[in-house]
Write an enzyme that holds these catalytic residues in place. Structure first.
Site, PDB file in Angstrom:
ATOM      1  N   LYS A 207      18.030  -1.500 -28.242  1.00 12.58           N
ATOM      2  CA  LYS A 207      17.056  -1.337 -29.285  1.00 12.58           C
ATOM      3  C   LYS A 207      17.576  -1.368 -30.622  1.00 12.58           C
ATOM      4  O   LYS A 207      18.594  -0.819 -30.959  1.00 12.58           O
ATOM      5  CB  LYS A 207      16.135  -0.093 -28.993  1.00 12.58           C
ATOM      6  CG  LYS A 207      15.097   0.049 -30.265  1.00 12.58           C
ATOM      7  CD  LYS A 207      14.318   1.511 -29.876  1.00 12.58           C
ATOM      8  CE  LYS A 207      13.467   1.782 -31.166  1.00 12.58           C
ATOM      9  NZ  LYS A 207      12.761   3.288 -31.208  1.00 12.58           N
ATOM     10  N   GLU A 256       7.179  12.761 -39.369  1.00 14.42           N
ATOM     11  CA  GLU A 256       8.187  13.356 -38.236  1.00 14.42           C
ATOM     12  C   GLU A 256       9.461  14.187 -38.631  1.00 14.42           C
ATOM     13  O   GLU A 256      10.004  13.966 -39.717  1.00 14.42           O
ATOM     14  CB  GLU A 256       8.890  11.690 -38.166  1.00 14.42           C
ATOM     15  CG  GLU A 256      10.023  11.752 -37.197  1.00 14.42           C
ATOM     16  CD  GLU A 256      10.667  10.481 -36.660  1.00 14.42           C
ATOM     17  OE1 GLU A 256      11.516  10.400 -35.798  1.00 14.42           O
ATOM     18  OE2 GLU A 256       9.845   9.634 -36.965  1.00 14.42           O
ATOM     19  N   GLU A 300      10.834   2.624 -25.662  1.00  9.67           N
ATOM     20  CA  GLU A 300      11.332   2.920 -26.957  1.00  9.67           C
ATOM     21  C   GLU A 300      11.254   4.570 -26.907  1.00  9.67           C
ATOM     22  O   GLU A 300      12.153   5.083 -27.663  1.00  9.67           O
ATOM     23  CB  GLU A 300      10.042   2.230 -27.863  1.00  9.67           C
ATOM     24  CG  GLU A 300      10.820   2.061 -29.325  1.00  9.67           C
ATOM     25  CD  GLU A 300       9.726   1.356 -30.050  1.00  9.67           C
ATOM     26  OE1 GLU A 300       9.559   1.750 -31.297  1.00  9.67           O
ATOM     27  OE2 GLU A 300       9.196   0.419 -29.677  1.00  9.67           O
ATOM     28  N   GLU A 435       2.631  -4.467 -37.338  1.00 11.48           N
ATOM     29  CA  GLU A 435       2.918  -3.071 -37.239  1.00 11.48           C
ATOM     30  C   GLU A 435       3.335  -2.222 -38.658  1.00 11.48           C
ATOM     31  O   GLU A 435       2.964  -1.347 -38.819  1.00 11.48           O
ATOM     32  CB  GLU A 435       3.746  -2.813 -36.339  1.00 11.48           C
ATOM     33  CG  GLU A 435       4.198  -1.268 -35.917  1.00 11.48           C
ATOM     34  CD  GLU A 435       4.930  -0.841 -34.637  1.00 11.48           C
ATOM     35  OE1 GLU A 435       5.680   0.050 -34.823  1.00 11.48           O
ATOM     36  OE2 GLU A 435       4.909  -1.505 -33.587  1.00 11.48           O
TER      37      GLU A 435
END
Length: 453
Positions: A207, A256, A300, A435
């Site tokens: 990824k 986050e 993910e 996105e």
């Protein structure tokens, strides 16, 4: 007399004094420093709104341009200056605030050129609002043996700043009009996603997170205080941060957490995999339920959780990780979210956690080293402090760092916005582009723009 936190080998003396203030707005205190300390301020508020921090002025700066030892360099310098703890217990410890760049090996010239690999400050005037109690500290770091006169001047200035924040009608900075918008390197972004997807399918990496940037232009200078206040209104459920350096401010409202250390207890969170909010509650639930069962997003997300688990197993005991993610719903987007916690089992510092966790697969990729090298090559831009750790640590070693996403770098009449997404084998460049459009929305609204191309 102010209390001294001890003496460094370099003969620096660190004096601090704290008073409690009955009523003080953090935004008003930040704005009160506009005249004397513009370019030397910071702002932080945690997600729970139980801890707010404002700094005006630079009592001391810790910075470096190091690559592999930048975390330990800051940690060592901070530990040295706080070497002997305060002689008496105080309500509020001196705090070091700042951030690191995403990738110190990225040498692409950009709007970030004045920001070093690491940049941290001890503020001259420090406001902490905790559990609805407000404390204002003076921090004074000097080589001078006699500092009573200088400290008395700082007391007078502190009182004037508090008075301004409490009483005076502060300047209201109008939000300037947006007159220009540029999708920077759009074609390069789409090409990068295609190339990275091909590398993942060929098992080069698992990824990689690829980001892109928007440049906004306004008809007048955009004030730091306006930007921070607007961000607080747009994203009340997120961390709020702002770090000024000269004529720029890096600010944002990030959902986050990277890591929090408090009294030997450590918390982090896996946040990866996302979908937009629905137009109504029924569509919202359908989108959320589909995210919770989506193979691409769950995979993910698992990369992130597994990486954090590895770090916590190294430094912690009694590690707690839920078996399945839940949803974190914020204004524009739903994320897969897994909280992770543990107890420090050895003398690990907050900076060691920051170093070990940055970048998580949610912002870099997996494996980390290979993913960051691909980002450096493929994005063709410099992320600067975007997607990097920003936060604080006190003299006891407690503190918290968030990840600098949903953010922008503001420079006078220009703003540079950044957003990215995780690329895996099933990724489509156009879907990834869409996105990032969703992820730009909070900052665009904060700055007065919209998503119309």
């Amino acid at each position: 007399m102010p209390k001294t936190t001890g003496q460094m080998k370099t003969t620096l003396r660190f004096y601090t004094e704290t008073i409690e203030v009955s009523r003080l707005s953090a935004h008003a205190f930040f704005e009160a420093g506009d005249e004397s300390y513009k370019g030397k301020r910071f702002f932080w508020q945690n997600k729970e709104k139980t801890f707010t921090l404002v700094g005006l002025g630079h009592a001391h700066i810790f910075s470096n341009e190091l690559e592999d030892t930048r975390y330990s360099d800051i940690a060592t310098k901070w530990k040295e200056i706080c070497q002997t703890s305060l002689k008496e217990k105080v309500d509020v410890s001196p705090i070091l605030f700042g951030g690191f760049s995403f990738d110190p090996k990225n040498k692409i010239a950009s709007e970030w050129d004045t920001f070093p690999s690491s940049f941290f400050v001890v503020s001259t005037f420090q406001l902490v609002i905790k559990n609805e109690q407000a404390y204002v500290s003076i921090n004074y770091i000097t080589n001078e043996e006699e500092s009573s006169e200088a400290f008395e001047r700082l007391r007078m200035e502190r009182d004037a700043l508090i008075h301004t924040a409490q009483v005076k009608e502060l300047k209201v900075h109008a939000k300037p009009s947006l007159i220009g918008r540029e999708d920077r390197l759009k074609d390069e972004y789409l090409q990068a996603v295609e190339e990275v997807t091909s590398q993942i399918r060929n098992n080069v990496v698992n990824k990689v997170v690829i980001g892109r940037s928007l440049k906004l232009t306004f008809d007048d200078t955009f004030a730091s205080s306006t930007a921070i206040y607007n961000a607080s209104m747009e994203q009340p459920e997120s961390y709020l941060f702002g770090l000024e350096k000269d004529d720029k401010i890096f600010f944002g409202s990030t959902p986050e957490r990277l890591v929090k250390v408090e009294n030997g207890h450590v918390q982090s969170a896996g946040l990866a995999g996302s979908v937009r909010r629905g137009k109504n509650s029924m569509e919202d639930k359908e989108l959320g339920d589909s995210l919770l069962s989506d193979r691409k997003n769950l995979g993910e997300h698992q990369f992130v959780v597994d990486m954090i688990r590895k770090v916590f197993n190294q430094y912690c005991e009694d590690v707690k990780i839920p078996s399945r993610p839940k949803l974190m719903k914020i204004r524009d987007i739903q994320h897969l979210f897994t909280p992770i916690e543990g107890k420090i089992k050895k003398e690990a510092s907050l900076f060691e956690f920051v170093e070990s966790l940055h970048p998580t697969p949610a912002l870099g990729g997996e494996p980390r080293r290979e993913a960051v090298a691909i980002i450096r090559e493929s994005e063709q831009m410099n992320r600067g402090y975007y997607a990097a750790p920003i936060g604080w640590i006190n003299a006891e070693g407690d503190g918290e760092f968030a990840v600098g996403i949903r953010s922008a770098l503001l420079e006078n009449q220009h703003a540079y916005l950044f957003a990215g997404g995780g690329i895996v084998a099933e990724s489509s460049s156009l879907e990834e582009f869409e996105e990032t459009r969703v992820k730009f929305r909070p900052m665009l609204r904060t700055l007065g723009g919209n998503m119309n191309e």
